[in-house]
Design an enzyme around this catalytic site. Sequence first.
Site, PDB file in Angstrom:
ATOM      1  N   ASP A 131      46.993  40.458  43.535  1.00 53.60           N
ATOM      2  CA  ASP A 131      47.762  41.214  42.554  1.00 53.60           C
ATOM      3  C   ASP A 131      48.090  40.289  41.383  1.00 53.60           C
ATOM      4  O   ASP A 131      47.836  39.072  41.441  1.00 53.60           O
ATOM      5  CB  ASP A 131      49.033  41.735  43.230  1.00 53.60           C
ATOM      6  CG  ASP A 131      49.866  42.625  42.329  1.00 53.60           C
ATOM      7  OD1 ASP A 131      49.300  43.283  41.437  1.00 53.60           O
ATOM      8  OD2 ASP A 131      51.100  42.667  42.525  1.00 53.60           O
ATOM      9  N   GLU A 133      51.168  41.066  38.665  1.00 56.68           N
ATOM     10  CA  GLU A 133      52.607  41.045  38.402  1.00 56.68           C
ATOM     11  C   GLU A 133      53.380  40.747  39.682  1.00 56.68           C
ATOM     12  O   GLU A 133      53.104  41.295  40.741  1.00 56.68           O
ATOM     13  CB  GLU A 133      53.066  42.385  37.819  1.00 56.68           C
ATOM     14  CG  GLU A 133      52.511  42.650  36.428  1.00 56.68           C
ATOM     15  CD  GLU A 133      53.002  43.969  35.865  1.00 56.68           C
ATOM     16  OE1 GLU A 133      54.211  44.097  35.605  1.00 56.68           O
ATOM     17  OE2 GLU A 133      52.166  44.878  35.691  1.00 56.68           O
ATOM     18  N   ASP A 147      47.357  46.960  38.696  1.00 61.53           N
ATOM     19  CA  ASP A 147      47.614  48.291  38.159  1.00 61.53           C
ATOM     20  C   ASP A 147      48.290  48.219  36.795  1.00 61.53           C
ATOM     21  O   ASP A 147      48.912  49.179  36.347  1.00 61.53           O
ATOM     22  CB  ASP A 147      48.456  49.114  39.141  1.00 61.53           C
ATOM     23  CG  ASP A 147      47.624  49.664  40.280  1.00 61.53           C
ATOM     24  OD1 ASP A 147      46.427  49.933  40.066  1.00 61.53           O
ATOM     25  OD2 ASP A 147      48.151  49.821  41.398  1.00 61.53           O
ATOM     26  N   ASN A 171      51.812  49.108  46.177  1.00 58.46           N
ATOM     27  CA  ASN A 171      50.462  49.431  45.719  1.00 58.46           C
ATOM     28  C   ASN A 171      49.428  48.376  46.115  1.00 58.46           C
ATOM     29  O   ASN A 171      48.249  48.530  45.819  1.00 58.46           O
ATOM     30  CB  ASN A 171      50.442  49.660  44.206  1.00 58.46           C
ATOM     31  CG  ASN A 171      50.756  48.407  43.409  1.00 58.46           C
ATOM     32  OD1 ASN A 171      51.549  47.571  43.840  1.00 58.46           O
ATOM     33  ND2 ASN A 171      50.154  48.277  42.250  1.00 58.46           N
TER      34      ASN A 171
END
Length: 200
Positions: free
Chosen positions: A7, A9, A91, A155
């Site tokens: 990921d 962030e 995302d 997510n």
Amino acid sequence: MNIICSDLEGVFIPEIWINVAKKTGIEDLKLTTRDISDYDVLMQKRLSVMAAHGLKLKDITDVIATMDPIEGAFETLNWIREKYQIIILSDTFEEFARPLMKKLNYPALLCHSLTIAPDGSISDYNLRQASQKKKAIQAFKSLNYRTIAFGDSYNDTAMLKAADHGFLFCPPDNVIKEFPELAVTRNYDELKAKLTELLE
């Protein structure tokens, strides 16, 4: 052959929307994928809040321009890239990520994009692909890569479970509680130790 997927962030850069919320004073923009598991629900709320307050893309990018990677992120990412192949699956949106990718020496990033109206407002968001993190892992596995993945939020969990080895990095307590089967790392030293354990 191994490939690492991570990921962005909360892992290598601060949460963009939280910083926007702090700069604008709009509390509703503090919500992230750490709080709301349904990404569409989260993004529709963000778009609605932005429209209500008249925020435009430039308001967001002005905040992003003041942000730096998390302390130690640049060095950790370089350490990973010297040893392994890594793809960042996020995302976030291309329009947001560009200045921060420069500060991380341009790692490979797969993310989404925005639809910008003529007046500079954000009218919609465009998913590159639904469930893109999980599907990217599945695609790499179909190419005979052994996959290792880490992230911090709701997510990310489908990606972590789809990988050959998936684990959490600095997650909130609610995510740890809901996914007790996932190992947890809490700083970059633990992250590097976990990758070394899995890959060497």
